[in-house]
Design an enzyme around this catalytic site. Structure first.
Site, PDB file in Angstrom:
ATOM      1  CE  LYS A 106      -7.157  -0.467   6.161  1.00 61.88           C
ATOM      2  NZ  LYS A 106      -7.941  -0.028   4.888  1.00 61.88           N
ATOM      3  CG  HIS A 114      -2.065   1.034   1.380  1.00 61.78           C
ATOM      4  ND1 HIS A 114      -1.602   2.185   1.904  1.00 61.78           N
ATOM      5  CD2 HIS A 114      -3.022   1.057   1.354  1.00 61.78           C
ATOM      6  CE1 HIS A 114      -2.640   3.040   1.814  1.00 61.78           C
ATOM      7  NE2 HIS A 114      -3.681   2.216   1.497  1.00 61.78           N
ATOM      8  CB  CYS A 142      -3.545   3.350  -1.613  1.00 64.06           C
ATOM      9  SG  CYS A 142      -4.766   4.539  -1.132  1.00 64.06           S
ATOM     10  CG  ASP A 169       0.765  -2.370   6.057  1.00 65.08           C
ATOM     11  OD1 ASP A 169      -0.411  -2.522   7.099  1.00 65.08           O
ATOM     12  OD2 ASP A 169       0.516  -1.751   5.288  1.00 65.08           O
TER      13      ASP A 169
HETATM   14  C1  LIG Z   1      -2.496  -3.168   3.658  1.00 58.86           C
HETATM   15  C2  LIG Z   1      -2.640  -1.380   4.095  1.00 58.86           C
HETATM   16  N1  LIG Z   1      -2.111  -0.766   4.577  1.00 58.86           N
HETATM   17  C3  LIG Z   1      -2.128   0.630   4.985  1.00 58.86           C
HETATM   18  C4  LIG Z   1      -3.392   1.015   4.843  1.00 58.86           C
HETATM   19  C5  LIG Z   1      -3.567   2.343   5.293  1.00 58.86           C
HETATM   20  O1  LIG Z   1      -4.480   2.492   6.587  1.00 58.86           O
HETATM   21  P1  LIG Z   1      -4.659   4.018   6.954  1.00 58.86           P
HETATM   22  O2  LIG Z   1      -5.305   4.780   5.893  1.00 58.86           O
HETATM   23  O3  LIG Z   1      -5.695   3.312   8.150  1.00 58.86           O
HETATM   24  O4  LIG Z   1      -3.435   4.234   7.450  1.00 58.86           O
HETATM   25  C6  LIG Z   1      -4.412   0.392   4.178  1.00 58.86           C
HETATM   26  C7  LIG Z   1      -5.700   0.833   4.172  1.00 58.86           C
HETATM   27  O5  LIG Z   1      -6.060   1.548   3.261  1.00 58.86           O
HETATM   28  C8  LIG Z   1      -4.043  -1.327   3.781  1.00 58.86           C
HETATM   29  O6  LIG Z   1      -4.953  -1.902   3.533  1.00 58.86           O
END
Ligand SMILES: Cc1ncc(COP(=O)(O)O)c(C=O)c1O
Lengths: 126, 412
Positions: free
Chosen positions: B229, B125, B369, B203
């Site tokens: 989430k 991401h 993303c 992550d």
């Molecule tokens: C694998 C992963 N990493 C990071 C994120 C970022 O999460 P957040 O926006 O809550 O920081 C997400 C979700 O969008 C994700 O699915």
């Protein structure tokens, strides 16, 4: 009949007008729709201060592709001065469908690219 | 024949949003990968905290402030225990993005220099890419990517080869991919990374909400995830780290709460975990997250995983019935998290999501993303359906019907 996906929208999406490369060209620009990573570029040939010919290239959704295709017909022959004045309403009216807030950028991407090529202004059309 | 294996949860009634009607229709929510819906107990916990226990933490002597303190620290205990971590090494952040930035900043700036390498993977991401790009640019280090194969998986041999180059200081990778759904072999990866003298950061944003996570057996040096989430509120994320590393690190954000004492020219740092929690923390949000993980524990994470795996298997089976539909990532539900990203020939993913919405189905479309991954997959975007504890087989049926209806709109 579908409100958004009218026959002519789908027709333009499936067989977009003025898509491809144009070489040689005088102006060009490439933009992304940050929402989805879609990409749209344009090549423009200028003669006597007017768009003599143009081609779009890239990929995108039905709305962005149809909007580019429909706009391309109007843009041909338009003076660069007039192009610089075009605003979001011009594009939305031309498209002729109700565009939701989230899809607005899809519809406006082509105008952003063309205005960017002509004026260097990379802002979203207002 | 029931379409989904027997072990399914029936918890939809716990989530009040499903009582709402949208133009008379029920909510069909297949976007839990983006954020989960919230159970009533979490909503109540937030409201109850704000209504009856609200005070700032850490500085109050009066009874109400002590209640707020206790609630915040109890939330930390619950959240830590949920993943087998210690409370003192469990840091509340704003989200997983901030947690990763914290590591890239505090650990990275002290430990990554010119000629070093940071290793991430092609399935990350943006939250686990951009902080490393910035770090590497600033320090003159190189950012390298582990490749994703055609099944959507990483190769341990490729990891070994990267580590053998001897310049890798940290390996940062997703536990579960938010696009491919791939479940990475975390324990095997962290063992290799540790043996090579490098640090691991996992992550866990997509993993913690859907499977039992035991940090003891995963062996990661740092593990980060995000509350919203995992049935919790927005505004709270979690970082777990190995004590020695956290103790050596300089703070990320500085200000109140994170200091032991402040002089005119300098300050000394508070103990763990407070050193990394500058300013008033997300108190009510943490309390809500504590109740969320308690709720998940009550369901049993093995039951959550069984439920979502069965639904994912059903989804994979049903989606391929749609002509022109191609799912990316591992073909078997066994090897993936509770989501399916797909393309549909002749219809752009944005339009796919719009057409799904006509059938009342919420799915996401775009690059999720993960633009580098999209480039590797050779697509600009995908549509993604993801399931949560409250989904049922009928939600998948509604998606498939909506996709078929959408193909008709497009004259396919
Ligand atoms: C694998 C992963 N990493 C990071 C994120 C970022 O999460 P957040 O926006 O809550 O920081 C997400 C979700 O969008 C994700 O699915």
């Amino acid at each position: 009949m579908d409100d958004l996906y009218r026959d002519y929208i789908l027709e333009h999406y499936k067989r977009p007008k003025n898509f491809g490369e144009l070489d040689p060209h005088d102006l060009e620009a490439l933009e992304h729709n940050p929402l989805c990573g879609d990409e749209l570029g344009v090549h423009i040939r200028v003669r006597d201060g007017r768009i003599e010919d143009l081609r779009f290239h890239g990929h995108g959704c039905a709305i962005s592709q149809a909007a580019a295709s429909i706009a391309s017909e109007e843009l041909k022959g338009m003076s660069l001065k007039d192009v610089a004045e075009l605003d979001a309403d011009w594009m939305i009216d031309l498209l002729g469908i109700p565009v939701s807030a989230t899809r607005r950028k899809c519809a406006l991407l082509n105008l952003k690219v063309v205005r960017g090529a002509v004026t260097g202004d990379r802002a979203w059309p207002a | 024949m029931p379409p989904v294996a027997e072990r399914t949860l029936e918890v939809r009634a716990d989530f009040p949003i499903f009582a709402r009607r949208f133009d008379g229709r029920e909510l069909i929510y297949l976007d839990s990968g983006a954020t989960s819906q919230k159970p009533q107990v979490v909503i109540d916990a937030l409201a109850d905290h704000l209504q009856s226990h609200n005070a700032n933490v850490h500085r109050g002597v009066y009874a109400l402030a002590q209640e707020a303190d206790a609630a915040y620290e109890e939330a930390r205990q619950k959240v830590a225990a949920f993943v087998g971590a210690a409370a003192e090494t469990t840091i509340f952040t704003k989200n997983v993005t901030e947690a990763i930035n914290l590591i890239a900043y505090s650990w990275g700036r002290a430990n990554v220099g010119a000629g070093d390498a940071v290793l991430i993977t092609q399935m990350e991401h943006h939250a686990n890419i951009v902080p490393w790009q910035v770090l590497c640019r600033e320090r003159g280090a190189t950012l390298r990517y582990l490749e994703v194969d055609e099944r959507g998986e990483l190769s341990l041999e490729a990891l070994d080869a990267e580590l053998a180059r001897g310049d890798v200081r940290i390996v940062a990778f997703a536990h579960v991919s938010n696009v491919l759904g791939t479940i990475n072999p975390v324990a095997e990866m962290t063992r290799r990374i540790r043996a090579a003298g490098a640090i691991s950061l996992v992550d866990g944003a997509q993993a913690v909400p859907q499977m039992g996570v035991d940090l003891g057996s995963l062996g990661a040096d740092f593990y980060a995830w995000t509350g919203h989430k995992a049935l919790g509120p927005t505004g709270v994320g979690v970082l777990h780290g190995r004590r020695e590393l956290l103790e050596q690190m300089e703070p990320f954000l500085t200000g109140g709460d994170m200091i032991a004492s402040v002089d005119f020219q300098s300050a000394s740092w508070n103990e763990l975990p407070y050193k990394f929690e500058a300013g008033t923390p997300p108190i009510a949000e943490a309390v809500g997250l504590g109740v969320a993980v308690e709720y998940l524990s009550g369901l049993g994470m093995e039951n959550v995983r069984a439920h979502e795996r069965a639904l994912t298997a059903y989804m994979l089976e049903r989606l391929v019935e749609v002509p022109g539909l191609r799912v990316v990532g591992p073909p078997e539900a066994e090897h993936r998290g509770a989501l399916a990203s797909f393309t549909l020939e002749g219809i752009h993913p944005h339009d796919v999501a719009e057409l799904a919405d006509r059938g009342g189905v919420c799915i996401r479309a775009g690059h999720h993303c993960a633009q580098p991954l999209m480039r590797c997959l050779g697509v600009g975007a995908t549509a993604r359906a993801s399931v949560g504890v409250y989904n049922e087989a009928s939600d998948i049926d509604a998606l498939v019907s909506a996709l078929n209806a959408g193909r008709e709109v497009f004259g396919l």
